[in-house]
Design an enzyme around this catalytic site. Structure first.
Site, mmCIF file in Angstrom:
data_model
loop_
_atom_site.group_PDB
_atom_site.id
_atom_site.type_symbol
_atom_site.label_atom_id
_atom_site.label_comp_id
_atom_site.label_asym_id
_atom_site.label_seq_id
_atom_site.Cartn_x
_atom_site.Cartn_y
_atom_site.Cartn_z
ATOM 1 N N GLU A 1 -12.229 -3.504 3.302
ATOM 2 C CA GLU A 1 -11.174 -4.163 4.060
ATOM 3 C C GLU A 1 -11.398 -3.886 5.550
ATOM 4 O O GLU A 1 -11.388 -2.726 5.971
ATOM 5 C CB GLU A 1 -9.827 -3.588 3.626
ATOM 6 N N CYS B 1 -2.675 -7.714 4.658
ATOM 7 C CA CYS B 1 -3.273 -7.154 3.438
ATOM 8 C C CYS B 1 -3.808 -8.234 2.508
ATOM 9 O O CYS B 1 -4.787 -8.029 1.810
ATOM 10 C CB CYS B 1 -2.243 -6.304 2.722
HETATM 11 P P1 NAD Z 1 -2.150 3.620 6.689
HETATM 12 O O1 NAD Z 1 -2.356 3.877 5.245
HETATM 13 O O2 NAD Z 1 -3.043 4.279 7.655
HETATM 14 O O3 NAD Z 1 -0.667 4.053 7.120
HETATM 15 C C1 NAD Z 1 0.472 3.522 6.500
HETATM 16 C C2 NAD Z 1 1.624 4.477 6.712
HETATM 17 O O4 NAD Z 1 1.325 5.705 6.060
HETATM 18 C C3 NAD Z 1 1.916 4.829 8.163
HETATM 19 O O5 NAD Z 1 3.310 4.935 8.341
HETATM 20 C C4 NAD Z 1 1.251 6.188 8.317
HETATM 21 O O6 NAD Z 1 1.835 6.979 9.331
HETATM 22 C C5 NAD Z 1 1.506 6.788 6.953
HETATM 23 N N1 NAD Z 1 0.583 7.853 6.565
HETATM 24 C C6 NAD Z 1 -0.709 8.024 6.972
HETATM 25 N N2 NAD Z 1 -1.221 9.126 6.377
HETATM 26 C C7 NAD Z 1 -0.247 9.642 5.581
HETATM 27 C C8 NAD Z 1 -0.177 10.756 4.707
HETATM 28 N N3 NAD Z 1 -1.217 11.578 4.535
HETATM 29 N N4 NAD Z 1 0.976 10.987 4.036
HETATM 30 C C9 NAD Z 1 2.025 10.154 4.190
HETATM 31 N N5 NAD Z 1 2.028 9.089 5.003
HETATM 32 C C10 NAD Z 1 0.903 8.819 5.694
HETATM 33 O O7 NAD Z 1 -2.136 2.049 6.829
HETATM 34 P P2 NAD Z 1 -2.005 1.190 8.161
HETATM 35 O O8 NAD Z 1 -3.277 1.372 8.903
HETATM 36 O O9 NAD Z 1 -0.708 1.486 8.832
HETATM 37 O O10 NAD Z 1 -1.901 -0.291 7.559
HETATM 38 C C11 NAD Z 1 -3.007 -1.011 7.178
HETATM 39 C C12 NAD Z 1 -3.214 -0.913 5.679
HETATM 40 O O11 NAD Z 1 -2.034 -1.293 5.001
HETATM 41 C C13 NAD Z 1 -4.273 -1.848 5.171
HETATM 42 O O12 NAD Z 1 -5.060 -1.199 4.220
HETATM 43 C C14 NAD Z 1 -3.479 -2.971 4.510
HETATM 44 O O13 NAD Z 1 -4.137 -3.682 3.519
HETATM 45 C C15 NAD Z 1 -2.324 -2.223 3.980
HETATM 46 N N6 NAD Z 1 -1.197 -3.131 3.795
HETATM 47 C C16 NAD Z 1 -0.835 -3.472 2.523
HETATM 48 C C17 NAD Z 1 0.214 -4.355 2.322
HETATM 49 C C18 NAD Z 1 0.648 -4.753 0.933
HETATM 50 O O14 NAD Z 1 1.760 -5.239 0.794
HETATM 51 N N7 NAD Z 1 -0.178 -4.567 -0.076
HETATM 52 C C19 NAD Z 1 0.886 -4.887 3.421
HETATM 53 C C20 NAD Z 1 0.482 -4.511 4.693
HETATM 54 C C21 NAD Z 1 -0.548 -3.611 4.872
#
Ligand code: NAD
Length: 507
Positions: free
Chosen positions: A393, A292
């Site tokens: 991103e 991220c």
């Molecule tokens: P994502 O938002 O697709 O999913 C994250 C989590 O949310 C997963 O467990 C997923 O199953 C769940 N999820 C998806 N839709 C949902 C909903 N409608 N309701 C509840 N839960 C739901 O993200 P990803 O693809 O797993 O990870 C990548 C993203 O995470 C990138 O945007 C990255 O920047 C961000 N990220 C941020 C940090 C930080 O600390 N700021 C760290 C790592 C990743």
């Protein structure tokens, strides 16, 4: 962890169990493109079951009411147990996330061990009870502020650093006496599931930590909107973070969000390029840019532009991309076929928008790993900050190099983004470094470095990169309720003159 069927179970109330529906899903090894594990697929009813177990453990006081010292000693045990399970843990992490074994063994595991040790120490020293100054008016009283656990905390984690980012929630949540329901990302639930066994063996009472992998649209939404969940901690994309806030609003849950980023990395004219060039490669290439806080927008003064780009392309050309289990490998695959498509489509967008492709840009099929999701590390120049590759991103190994005229121009470009997670500056002048660090609107700024996060320092975003902070005592605060207790010392009704402000109370 395994059920008799060979499937990884959900971890609820201290046991690995099947899902209510009996359904399972596959975990794919992204380096090979085939399934390496099957996991029970949690749905709404499983989340409900886990929340009930968490609530019952919380109300029983088995964890929520034990002394901070006792909780800290269990956290210390968890750290030791993670060391015992280090190899198994690392393998699960590599096989599901595509991380290199070199990184996981040398960094991720150690960071998580350190996290539990640090949280244990913070718990011992935390101001669980703080007296307020005695004031004589309106009458003598004892006043103090106590910290209590929030209650049942839901945690939803992403796939990029599943172990670390899951534990960023589990460790402080447990440290402060909460019970938890964790929903890991479906690509990478295995290492988080192992944390269930580890915590149990370390002495955590049943029901305090529950882990329910399952789709975001069912398991995730149920957790984020569950009326008996008091707080939701989410790491993931900004789009889903927005949805989590909406879901949590129904019962006014506490919310912490760690979301996306598009971090600016500014090289100043006086930078030591022997450090800044490899450092900037490290900044955008760690875990293939699926971080991220990756430094994905490189801002370079016109004067240094060609030299920086040439030297970076040289470094990148020598990287070894392939088997993540090989200690020599620098870069493994991206997480999924879909993510590979996303990255390739951004590369196409960069070309169409007029950016110049300097290196990379294609899918790779390393020998023996032809079906894996590999993409070449990619550098674009001639980028302006309005292009999609500079604004959005990508979450892949793609760098946008943006030239700037002077420092004001660099800072304007750096802050021209909806995100504010991190940033960095390379300079030999410490004063200038601090000046730039203060001017970047982001939660973490590195001067002459990147990615170095500490378990005792806060991490989180400005703007649409999030709300709240994880890690350090700031992170612990997010898992407590604050209560003010006023104990009156005025024994005599006559001296309670403030009652008389309401005439009807007069007898
Ligand atoms: P994502 O938002 O697709 O999913 C994250 C989590 O949310 C997963 O467990 C997923 O199953 C769940 N999820 C998806 N839709 C949902 C909903 N409608 N309701 C509840 N839960 C739901 O993200 P990803 O693809 O797993 O990870 C990548 C993203 O995470 C990138 O945007 C990255 O920047 C961000 N990220 C941020 C940090 C930080 O600390 N700021 C760290 C790592 C990743």
């Amino acid at each position: 962890m395994f059920l008799p069927s060979g499937v990884y179970g959900l971890f609820v109330d201290g046991q690995y169990i099947e899902s209510v529906s009996g359904e399972t899903f596959d975990v794919i090894d992204p380096s090979m493109g085939f399934a390496v594990a099957q996991v029970a697929k949690g749905g709404a009813e499983d989340i409900d079951r886990a929340v009930k177990a968490a609530r019952s453990s919380f109300e029983s006081g088995v964890w929520s009411r034990v002394s901070p010292k006792e909780r800290a000693s269990v956290l210390d045990n968890i750290a030791k147990k993670i060391m015992e399970y280090a190899e198994q843990m690392a393998l699960l992490e590599v096989q599901s996330s595509g991380a290199t074994i070199r990184r996981v063994m040398s960094s991720d595991i150690m960071l998580v061990v350190d996290l539990f040790l640090q949280m244990a120490n913070f718990t011992r020293d935390f101001p669980h009870k703080e007296p307020l100054a005695a004031i004589p008016l309106p009458g003598p009283s004892h006043n103090f502020v106590i910290r209590e656990p929030v209650g049942v905390c839901g945690a939803i984690s992403p796939w990029n650093f599943p172990l670390i980012l899951g534990c960023w929630k589990i460790a402080p949540g447990l440290a402060m006496g909460n019970s938890m329901v964790v929903k890991p990302a479906s690509y990478t639930p295995l290492s988080t599931l192992l944390m269930g066994q580890i915590c149990k063996e370390a002495g955590l009472p049943d029901g305090v930590l529950n882990i329910v992998p399952g789709p975001g649209s069912t398991a995730g939404e149920t957790l984020a909107s569950h009326p008996d969940v008091d707080k939701i901690a989410f790491t993931g994309s900004t789009v889903v973070g927005r949805r989590i806030m909406q879901l949590a609003a129904g019962t006014i849950k506490k919310v912490t969000l760690e979301l996306g980023g598009k971090s600016p990395n500014i090289i100043l004219e006086d930078a030591d390029l022997d450090i800044a060039v490899p450092g900037s490669c490290f900044a955008f290439l760690l875990h293939n840019g699926q971080v991220c806080e990756s430094g994905t927008r490189l801002l370079v003064p016109q004067k240094l532009h060609d030299e920086v780009v040439e030297r970076m392309c040289h470094v990148i050309g020598r990287l070894k991309v392939g088997n993540p289990l090989d200690l020599e490998t620098d870069l493994g695959p991206v997480i999924s076929a879909q993510q590979l498509e996303t990255v390739l489509s951004y590369i196409e967008a960069g070309k169409q928008d007029g950016a110049k492709l300097m290196v990379g840009g294609k899918r790779i099929r390393p020998e023996g790993f032809e079906e894996g999701y590999y993409v070449e590390p990619t550098v674009f120049t001639n980028v302006n900050n309005d292009m999609r590759i500079a604004k959005e991103e990508i979450f892949g190994p793609v760098l946008s190099v943006i030239p700037y005229k002077d420092l004001d121009d660099a800072l304007r470009i750096a802050n021209d983004t909806i995100y504010g997670l991190a940033g960095g500056v390379w300079t030999k002048d410490p004063k200038k470094g601090l000046e730039v660090a203060r001017a970047i609107k982001a939660g973490t700024v590195w001067i002459n470095d990147w990615h170095l996060l500490r378990n005792d320092a806060p991490f989180g975003g400005y703007k649409q990169s999030g709300i709240g902070r994880e890690l350090g005592h700031f992170g612990l605060e997010e898992y407590t309720q604050v209560k003010h207790i006023h104990q009156s010392m005025v024994q005599d009704r006559q001296r309670r003159f403030w009652y008389d402000r309401i005439v009807t109370l007069k007898e």
